[in-house]
Design an enzyme around this catalytic site. Structure first.
Site, PDB file in Angstrom:
ATOM      1  N   ASP A 159     -35.149  42.793 -29.912  1.00 11.98           N
ATOM      2  CA  ASP A 159     -34.593  44.035 -30.487  1.00 11.98           C
ATOM      3  C   ASP A 159     -34.010  44.767 -29.096  1.00 11.98           C
ATOM      4  O   ASP A 159     -32.853  45.393 -29.165  1.00 11.98           O
ATOM      5  CB  ASP A 159     -35.579  45.048 -31.072  1.00 11.98           C
ATOM      6  N   HIS A 187     -41.789  45.732 -34.595  1.00 11.17           N
ATOM      7  CA  HIS A 187     -40.363  44.784 -35.012  1.00 11.17           C
ATOM      8  C   HIS A 187     -40.458  44.687 -36.401  1.00 11.17           C
ATOM      9  O   HIS A 187     -40.981  43.700 -36.935  1.00 11.17           O
ATOM     10  CB  HIS A 187     -40.962  43.375 -34.214  1.00 11.17           C
TER      11      HIS A 187
HETATM   12  P1  NAX Z   1     -39.866  27.839 -38.138  1.00 16.33           P
HETATM   13  O1  NAX Z   1     -40.258  27.717 -39.445  1.00 16.33           O
HETATM   14  O2  NAX Z   1     -38.722  26.914 -37.668  1.00 16.33           O
HETATM   15  O3  NAX Z   1     -41.178  26.914 -37.294  1.00 16.33           O
HETATM   16  C1  NAX Z   1     -42.264  27.753 -37.534  1.00 16.33           C
HETATM   17  C2  NAX Z   1     -43.237  26.579 -36.975  1.00 16.33           C
HETATM   18  O4  NAX Z   1     -44.752  26.917 -37.015  1.00 16.33           O
HETATM   19  C3  NAX Z   1     -43.216  25.228 -38.087  1.00 16.33           C
HETATM   20  O5  NAX Z   1     -42.991  24.069 -37.463  1.00 16.33           O
HETATM   21  C4  NAX Z   1     -44.722  25.508 -38.586  1.00 16.33           C
HETATM   22  O6  NAX Z   1     -45.091  24.284 -38.932  1.00 16.33           O
HETATM   23  C5  NAX Z   1     -45.497  26.181 -37.483  1.00 16.33           C
HETATM   24  N1  NAX Z   1     -46.745  26.418 -37.912  1.00 16.33           N
HETATM   25  C6  NAX Z   1     -47.107  27.141 -38.948  1.00 16.33           C
HETATM   26  N2  NAX Z   1     -48.348  27.530 -39.135  1.00 16.33           N
HETATM   27  C7  NAX Z   1     -48.948  27.086 -38.016  1.00 16.33           C
HETATM   28  C8  NAX Z   1     -50.221  27.136 -37.155  1.00 16.33           C
HETATM   29  N3  NAX Z   1     -51.380  27.601 -37.929  1.00 16.33           N
HETATM   30  N4  NAX Z   1     -50.305  26.595 -35.938  1.00 16.33           N
HETATM   31  C9  NAX Z   1     -49.287  26.059 -35.430  1.00 16.33           C
HETATM   32  N5  NAX Z   1     -48.223  25.892 -35.898  1.00 16.33           N
HETATM   33  C10 NAX Z   1     -47.912  26.489 -37.019  1.00 16.33           C
HETATM   34  O7  NAX Z   1     -39.643  29.187 -37.539  1.00 16.33           O
HETATM   35  P2  NAX Z   1     -38.995  29.745 -36.291  1.00 16.33           P
HETATM   36  O8  NAX Z   1     -37.519  30.034 -36.851  1.00 16.33           O
HETATM   37  O9  NAX Z   1     -39.210  28.947 -35.085  1.00 16.33           O
HETATM   38  O10 NAX Z   1     -39.814  31.351 -36.259  1.00 16.33           O
HETATM   39  C11 NAX Z   1     -41.016  31.314 -35.906  1.00 16.33           C
HETATM   40  C12 NAX Z   1     -41.358  32.785 -36.309  1.00 16.33           C
HETATM   41  O11 NAX Z   1     -40.790  33.606 -35.441  1.00 16.33           O
HETATM   42  C13 NAX Z   1     -41.341  33.244 -37.614  1.00 16.33           C
HETATM   43  O12 NAX Z   1     -42.647  33.885 -37.919  1.00 16.33           O
HETATM   44  C14 NAX Z   1     -40.148  34.236 -37.416  1.00 16.33           C
HETATM   45  O13 NAX Z   1     -40.370  35.355 -38.542  1.00 16.33           O
HETATM   46  C15 NAX Z   1     -40.542  34.872 -36.084  1.00 16.33           C
HETATM   47  N6  NAX Z   1     -39.507  35.525 -35.340  1.00 16.33           N
HETATM   48  C16 NAX Z   1     -39.950  36.581 -34.861  1.00 16.33           C
HETATM   49  C17 NAX Z   1     -38.729  37.328 -33.973  1.00 16.33           C
HETATM   50  C18 NAX Z   1     -39.219  38.327 -33.153  1.00 16.33           C
HETATM   51  O14 NAX Z   1     -38.241  39.093 -32.563  1.00 16.33           O
HETATM   52  N7  NAX Z   1     -40.349  38.934 -32.958  1.00 16.33           N
HETATM   53  C19 NAX Z   1     -37.341  37.034 -34.058  1.00 16.33           C
HETATM   54  C20 NAX Z   1     -37.066  35.761 -34.531  1.00 16.33           C
HETATM   55  C21 NAX Z   1     -38.080  35.157 -35.586  1.00 16.33           C
HETATM   56  O15 NAX Z   1     -37.569  35.662 -36.704  1.00 16.33           O
END
Ligand code: NAX
Length: 328
Positions: A159, A187
């Site tokens: 952000d 956030h």
């Molecule tokens: P993806 O869905 O591509 O990848 C997430 C991965 O986490 C998947 O491979 C899944 O299998 C794995 N996962 C789920 N539960 C798990 C666990 N208990 N232990 C280990 N791995 C686990 O998501 P991606 O685009 O990489 O985003 C990841 C996270 O970042 C999401 O929650 C998203 O909302 C968040 N974000 C946060 C941002 C921020 O500024 N704070 C911005 C970008 C993003 O939106």
């Protein structure tokens, strides 16, 4: 040469990590002289995909990458880790209520908080990127009573970077002309990007812009809704920029912020600026010697006060919700 720093990353087969891991291994996180060992956590069904990512890490022949371990058990993967980047989270699926989302993430972040508590190295620093990031960090922190609370941060650096880019475009400057940007609060769409302390080549940004209408009706919503705009354009959520911001935050937390500037970090509130104590909320922070400090003494005008209060009220509601679910 230096002993490798052990860096845990969760959600390692996901889209953010497909960018993040290669940058960590290339030295972008800890510099060109610091070897790293990656500890990658995924859920069981994603381990095969993660093996493919590890093949590509191998094929990159990164000189600084001293080892890679993968697994689906946090207790094993977090053993002895110095840094933890918690990216994996449960996204909101269709028809999912907010309470269901908090509960699904609660299961992840209580488990990971306990595993860090019991197995991480004494100098552990934890940064949560997975959403809802601030409250997930609160859950992990609350389940790790032996780790100092200040070691749990959440990511609002994306952000912060977005706000710098929007301001630079508005005033015809470059992002390196801009300092002292601040994101306050959560956030989420209630976050408050503050131009009243930001500087453009040393000049106050709000004075330079001199357009409250633009600030309220364009700047704020553009930064607050940027994630949705990326999804709309790309058909997928921000990944490379989220990875970049995750690197920026942890890099600065370990190696320090530049002189005469600060960054936005979501950290446990000590009550500064009237933010309820214990909430993990975004503040202007400086870092020295691996320890952050919340910048003190900024004057907060009525406009900013109302925005900060609204965002921290949302964080307090999220805290109540996870408290009533027994997650903290
Ligand atoms: P993806 O869905 O591509 O990848 C997430 C991965 O986490 C998947 O491979 C899944 O299998 C794995 N996962 C789920 N539960 C798990 C666990 N208990 N232990 C280990 N791995 C686990 O998501 P991606 O685009 O990489 O985003 C990841 C996270 O970042 C999401 O929650 C998203 O909302 C968040 N974000 C946060 C941002 C921020 O500024 N704070 C911005 C970008 C993003 O939106």
């Amino acid at each position: 040469s230096n002993a490798p720093v052990k860096v845990a990353v969760t959600g390692a087969a996901g889209q953010i990590c497909y960018n993040l891991l290669f940058r960590i291994a290339s030295g972008a996180l800890l510099g060109p002289d610091q070897p790293v060992e990656l500890r990658l956590l995924e859920i069981t069904p994603a381990l095969k995909a993660l093996e493919g990512v590890v093949m590509e890490l191998d094929d990159s022949a990164f000189p600084l990458l001293s080892g890679v371990q993968i697994g689906d058990d946090a207790n094993t993967v977090f053993d002895g880790v110095n840094l933890a980047l918690l990216i994996g989270a449960r996204p909101r699926s269709k028809g999912m209520e907010r309470a269901d989302l908090l509960e699904a993430n609660g299961a992840i972040f209580t488990t990971q908080g306990r595993a860090l508590n019991d197995h991480a190295a004494a100098d552990i620093k934890v940064l949560v990127t997975g959403n809802p990031a601030n409250t997930n960090a609160l859950i992990a922190m609350s389940n790790a009573p032996d780790i100092p609370r200040q070691r749990f941060n959440a990511l609002t650096r994306l952000d912060h970077n977005r706000a710098k880019a929007q301001l630079a475009a508005k005033v015809g400057a470059t992002v390196s002309d801009i300092t002292h940007m601040t994101i306050w609060g959560n956030h989420s769409a209630t976050q408050y990007p503050d131009l009243f302390h930001a500087l453009v080549r040393g000049q106050n940004a709000a004075d330079l812009v001199n357009d409250q209408e633009w600030l309220e009706s364009t700047f704020l919503p553009t930064v607050q809704q940027r994630g949705a705009a990326i999804i709309e354009a790309r058909g997928a959520s921000s990944a490379a920029s989220a990875a970049n911001a995750t690197i920026d935050h942890m890099h600065d937390w370990v190696l320090g912020t530049p002189e005469n500037d600060w960054v936005s970090m979501s950290v446990p509130s000590d009550g500064s600026y009237g933010v309820p104590e214990g909430l993990i909320s975004s503040f202007p922070c400086t870092v020295s010697g691996g320890e952050y400090s919340i910048v003190q003494g900024l004057e907060i005008n009525d406009f900013s006060r109302a925005k900060i209060d609204a965002s921290t009220a949302e964080l307090a509601e999220e805290r109540e919700a996870v408290r009533s679910l027994g997650l903290i």
